[in-house]
Design a protein around this motif. Sequence first.
Motif, mmCIF file in Angstrom:
data_model
loop_
_atom_site.group_PDB
_atom_site.id
_atom_site.type_symbol
_atom_site.label_atom_id
_atom_site.label_comp_id
_atom_site.label_asym_id
_atom_site.label_seq_id
_atom_site.Cartn_x
_atom_site.Cartn_y
_atom_site.Cartn_z
ATOM 1 N N THR A 64 -10.360 -5.680 -5.882
ATOM 2 C CA THR A 64 -9.219 -4.822 -5.097
ATOM 3 C C THR A 64 -7.496 -4.794 -6.075
ATOM 4 O O THR A 64 -7.263 -3.438 -5.634
ATOM 5 C CB THR A 64 -8.833 -4.800 -4.082
ATOM 6 N N THR A 98 -6.096 -4.522 4.761
ATOM 7 C CA THR A 98 -7.296 -4.330 3.980
ATOM 8 C C THR A 98 -8.611 -4.624 3.284
ATOM 9 O O THR A 98 -9.340 -3.882 3.467
ATOM 10 C CB THR A 98 -6.440 -4.453 2.274
ATOM 11 N N GLY A 99 -8.676 -6.081 4.344
ATOM 12 C CA GLY A 99 -9.908 -6.355 4.724
ATOM 13 C C GLY A 99 -11.107 -5.326 5.590
ATOM 14 O O GLY A 99 -12.166 -5.318 5.608
ATOM 15 N N ASN A 159 -7.156 -10.186 -4.376
ATOM 16 C CA ASN A 159 -7.694 -9.681 -4.169
ATOM 17 C C ASN A 159 -8.837 -10.088 -3.027
ATOM 18 O O ASN A 159 -8.121 -10.718 -1.904
ATOM 19 C CB ASN A 159 -9.259 -9.731 -5.497
ATOM 20 N N LEU A 160 -8.794 -9.192 -2.517
ATOM 21 C CA LEU A 160 -10.291 -9.220 -1.537
ATOM 22 C C LEU A 160 -11.731 -10.888 -1.022
ATOM 23 O O LEU A 160 -12.038 -10.627 -2.785
ATOM 24 C CB LEU A 160 -10.832 -8.695 -0.339
ATOM 25 N N GLU A 188 -15.122 0.850 5.855
ATOM 26 C CA GLU A 188 -15.473 1.850 5.099
ATOM 27 C C GLU A 188 -17.081 1.976 4.079
ATOM 28 O O GLU A 188 -17.089 2.901 3.921
ATOM 29 C CB GLU A 188 -14.606 1.752 3.826
ATOM 30 N N ALA A 189 -17.213 0.608 4.199
ATOM 31 C CA ALA A 189 -18.488 -0.352 3.755
ATOM 32 C C ALA A 189 -19.450 0.323 4.341
ATOM 33 O O ALA A 189 -20.557 0.046 4.050
ATOM 34 C CB ALA A 189 -17.971 -1.227 3.247
ATOM 35 N N ILE A 221 -14.072 -9.572 -4.414
ATOM 36 C CA ILE A 221 -14.223 -7.975 -4.312
ATOM 37 C C ILE A 221 -12.783 -7.500 -4.775
ATOM 38 O O ILE A 221 -11.884 -8.438 -4.311
ATOM 39 C CB ILE A 221 -14.189 -7.446 -2.579
ATOM 40 N N ASP A 273 -10.125 -2.453 6.659
ATOM 41 C CA ASP A 273 -10.291 -1.261 5.919
ATOM 42 C C ASP A 273 -11.090 -1.309 4.909
ATOM 43 O O ASP A 273 -12.377 -0.096 5.112
ATOM 44 C CB ASP A 273 -9.062 -0.873 4.970
ATOM 45 N N TYR A 274 -11.302 -2.254 4.461
ATOM 46 C CA TYR A 274 -12.718 -2.260 2.981
ATOM 47 C C TYR A 274 -13.888 -2.267 4.111
ATOM 48 O O TYR A 274 -14.781 -2.005 3.486
ATOM 49 C CB TYR A 274 -12.773 -2.748 2.147
ATOM 50 N N THR A 334 0.757 -0.906 0.472
ATOM 51 C CA THR A 334 -0.195 -0.471 0.005
ATOM 52 C C THR A 334 0.808 1.187 -0.108
ATOM 53 O O THR A 334 2.116 1.250 0.656
ATOM 54 C CB THR A 334 -1.335 0.192 1.081
ATOM 55 N N GLU A 373 -4.933 -5.981 -5.185
ATOM 56 C CA GLU A 373 -3.945 -5.487 -4.454
ATOM 57 C C GLU A 373 -2.733 -6.596 -4.918
ATOM 58 O O GLU A 373 -2.908 -8.026 -5.551
ATOM 59 C CB GLU A 373 -4.116 -6.585 -2.667
#
Length: 290
Positions: free
Chosen positions: A219, A161-162, A132-133, A168-169, A217, A164-165, A115, A221
């Motif tokens: 992303t 990162t999971g 990805n997630l 934020e959702a 998902i 964070d996702y 990141t 990554e």
Amino acid sequence: MAMHKTAAQAVGASALAALVLTACGGDENGSGDADQEMLNNAGTLQVCSDVPYPPFEYYDAEGEVVGFDIDIAEAIAESLDVELEIVQTGFEGIQSGVALDSNTCDLAISGMTITEERAGNMLFSEPYLDDNLGLLAATDADVASLEDLEGLTVGVQTETTGADYATEAGYDVRDYPDSGLLIQGLESGQVDAAIGNISILGYQAGESDTSEFIEEIDTGEQLGIAAQSENTELIDAVNEALAEMDSSGEMQELEDSWFREGDTPEEGDAEGEASEEPTEDAATEDEGDE
């Protein structure tokens, strides 16, 4: 591949004291100057990793640390002609760069997504895995997509990162300190679903009769290996080793073995972690992975 030994105890914040940098010993032609203190201790590559995090790093039935990351670390150590030492370290110390800056280890290899924020605190290699997630849900939770998570509790691993996702959702999020406790939380009904890297959740789904993989998902990554920001020589050596693994087909063989074929060592509970039930206190600790 190079043999490795595991640090007997996890490195806590109080143990992140600076170690004295020791230059790698030179060969008969005096190549020591070229090494420029590439490793903390001559002859040993110390790698920080947050165990357990299957299939990247975990204890097998004999108490040895094995996994996709460990195989890569062994290949890098072999390319450097040094011994490998795995230093078990909380992910907060890894992803923040503290473990590297305090000379706890030379490299961080722990299923870590590259990141922008992390890249400001450490030097990353070229990516070694695209990821990805993914969404994993209990089979009785009536979840068919991300749209079904409203009103449900979603488990995540702290500092990932999971996490964070999901935050934020706007999901109702419950944090766990490591992936093992996250999966236990899902299986015990503490959470209805889990969001994390597909490489982890896809692996766990194949091992479980009570949960199922729902959705990927996208992303974009990528995972990377990290060193201290100034240690360009070591990262150059890592990139050379990764490039050789790619060109020889070794990297593809490892990916197939750990993520597709399913013929991997059984997990054990050498540290007593795999057999413990998650608790309310454990779910709020501040270490994670990914």
